[in-house]
Design a protein around this motif. Structure first.
Motif, PDB file in Angstrom:
ATOM      1  N   TYR A 146     -66.888 -62.147  17.190  1.00 42.80           N
ATOM      2  CA  TYR A 146     -67.924 -61.300  16.587  1.00 42.80           C
ATOM      3  C   TYR A 146     -67.282 -60.113  15.874  1.00 42.80           C
ATOM      4  N   THR A 147     -66.305 -59.485  16.499  1.00 46.11           N
ATOM      5  CA  THR A 147     -65.614 -58.348  15.881  1.00 46.11           C
ATOM      6  C   THR A 147     -64.901 -58.783  14.605  1.00 46.11           C
ATOM      7  N   ARG A 148     -64.240 -59.943  14.647  1.00 47.88           N
ATOM      8  CA  ARG A 148     -63.560 -60.442  13.440  1.00 47.88           C
ATOM      9  C   ARG A 148     -64.574 -60.776  12.341  1.00 47.88           C
ATOM     10  N   LEU A 149     -65.686 -61.402  12.716  1.00 47.11           N
ATOM     11  CA  LEU A 149     -66.702 -61.764  11.731  1.00 47.11           C
ATOM     12  C   LEU A 149     -67.264 -60.526  11.049  1.00 47.11           C
ATOM     13  N   THR A 150     -67.682 -59.538  11.824  1.00 45.80           N
ATOM     14  CA  THR A 150     -68.273 -58.345  11.207  1.00 45.80           C
ATOM     15  C   THR A 150     -67.236 -57.576  10.392  1.00 45.80           C
ATOM     16  N   GLY A 151     -65.985 -57.581  10.826  1.00 39.55           N
ATOM     17  CA  GLY A 151     -64.922 -56.958  10.033  1.00 39.55           C
ATOM     18  C   GLY A 151     -64.723 -57.675   8.713  1.00 39.55           C
ATOM     19  N   ALA A 152     -64.735 -59.001   8.757  1.00 43.26           N
ATOM     20  CA  ALA A 152     -64.577 -59.790   7.532  1.00 43.26           C
ATOM     21  C   ALA A 152     -65.755 -59.584   6.587  1.00 43.26           C
ATOM     22  N   LEU A 153     -66.970 -59.560   7.130  1.00 44.37           N
ATOM     23  CA  LEU A 153     -68.146 -59.328   6.277  1.00 44.37           C
ATOM     24  C   LEU A 153     -68.098 -57.940   5.639  1.00 44.37           C
ATOM     25  N   ALA A 154     -67.641 -56.945   6.385  1.00 38.30           N
ATOM     26  CA  ALA A 154     -67.504 -55.587   5.831  1.00 38.30           C
ATOM     27  C   ALA A 154     -66.469 -55.561   4.710  1.00 38.30           C
ATOM     28  N   ALA A 155     -65.378 -56.285   4.884  1.00 38.30           N
ATOM     29  CA  ALA A 155     -64.351 -56.342   3.831  1.00 38.30           C
ATOM     30  C   ALA A 155     -64.896 -57.008   2.573  1.00 38.30           C
ATOM     31  N   ILE A 156     -65.652 -58.078   2.742  1.00 39.24           N
ATOM     32  CA  ILE A 156     -66.263 -58.756   1.594  1.00 39.24           C
ATOM     33  C   ILE A 156     -67.240 -57.814   0.890  1.00 39.24           C
ATOM     34  N   ASP A 157     -68.064 -57.120   1.672  1.00 39.73           N
ATOM     35  CA  ASP A 157     -69.028 -56.186   1.097  1.00 39.73           C
ATOM     36  C   ASP A 157     -68.314 -55.080   0.313  1.00 39.73           C
ATOM     37  N   ALA A 159     -65.363 -55.207  -1.116  1.00 36.82           N
ATOM     38  CA  ALA A 159     -64.793 -55.783  -2.344  1.00 36.82           C
ATOM     39  C   ALA A 159     -65.864 -55.968  -3.409  1.00 36.82           C
ATOM     40  N   LEU A 160     -67.045 -56.409  -2.994  1.00 39.02           N
ATOM     41  CA  LEU A 160     -68.127 -56.621  -3.953  1.00 39.02           C
ATOM     42  C   LEU A 160     -68.665 -55.310  -4.506  1.00 39.02           C
ATOM     43  N   GLU A 162     -66.879 -52.521  -4.828  1.00 39.25           N
ATOM     44  CA  GLU A 162     -65.837 -51.923  -5.654  1.00 39.25           C
ATOM     45  C   GLU A 162     -65.725 -52.616  -6.999  1.00 39.25           C
ATOM     46  N   ASP A 163     -65.955 -53.903  -7.039  1.00 34.41           N
ATOM     47  CA  ASP A 163     -65.835 -54.668  -8.270  1.00 34.41           C
ATOM     48  C   ASP A 163     -67.200 -54.835  -8.904  1.00 34.41           C
ATOM     49  N   THR A 164     -67.583 -53.868  -9.719  1.00 33.97           N
ATOM     50  CA  THR A 164     -68.895 -53.916 -10.352  1.00 33.97           C
ATOM     51  C   THR A 164     -68.877 -54.700 -11.648  1.00 33.97           C
ATOM     52  N   GLY A 165     -67.745 -55.244 -12.028  1.00 30.91           N
ATOM     53  CA  GLY A 165     -67.604 -55.969 -13.286  1.00 30.91           C
ATOM     54  C   GLY A 165     -68.117 -57.323 -13.150  1.00 30.91           C
TER      55      GLY A 165
END
Length: 165
Positions: A146-157, A159-160, A162-165
């Motif tokens: 669960y900790t890894r999943l929520t960390g990964a989802l936060a990283a994806i969020d 990245a998305l 930050e990249d508004t292009g």
């Protein structure tokens, strides 16, 4: 009907692309999120008489006490169109969950605020939401997963965002 070697090659490439691990894994994410959303929405409608989107509105409105929120901000927060947000707020106003008030700074802007019934609905719906999320989002995983999943989802969020292009 006979196909050409070029058509056969294109069809094989399409099959490989459709079966690629990236396509499969992303599809699993979307399917799981959609099924969880459906479970939450169904439980909220059955037990509270509101949709998951209505709960999201109430959460946005109650997140910071006294904060003024326009329909435009609601639309942005919910990723709905302006007209979709207007219809949703209309339904919520008819149900007595929210009310529109004029903005003191701009008469053209309608602010939306929760009513006492909206606060009550939020409390009941939040408990239902938490129960379903605990059962189907948290429960199937170990604490580490669960900790890894929520960390990964936060990283994806991040990245998305930050990249508004």
């Amino acid at each position: 009907m006979n196909s050409t070697p070029q058509q056969d090659s294109a069809a094989e490439a399409a099959v490989r692309a459709a079966n690629s691990p990236l396509v499969r894994d992303f599809g699993l994410l979307i399917t799981s999120a959609t099924r969880l959303e459906q479970r939450i929405d169904s439980a909220l409608r059955r037990e509270c008489g509101i949709s998951h989107t209505m709960l999201e509105v109430l959460i946005l409105l109650c997140r910071r006490s006294g904060e003024e929120i326009s329909q435009r901000r609601l639309a942005d927060g919910l990723t709905l169109t302006s007209s979709g947000t207007t219809r949703l707020v209309d339904r919520m106003e008819e149900a007595g969950l929210v009310r529109r008030v004029p903005s003191p700074g701009d008469r053209r802007v309608a602010l939306v605020e929760p009513t006492a019934a909206g606060h009550t609905a939020l409390l009941g719906a939040a408990a239902v939401h938490a129960r379903v999320v605990e059962e189907f989002f948290v429960g199937p995983l170990t604490a580490d997963d669960y900790t890894r999943l929520t960390g990964a989802l936060a990283a994806i969020d991040r990245a998305l965002r930050e990249d508004t292009g």
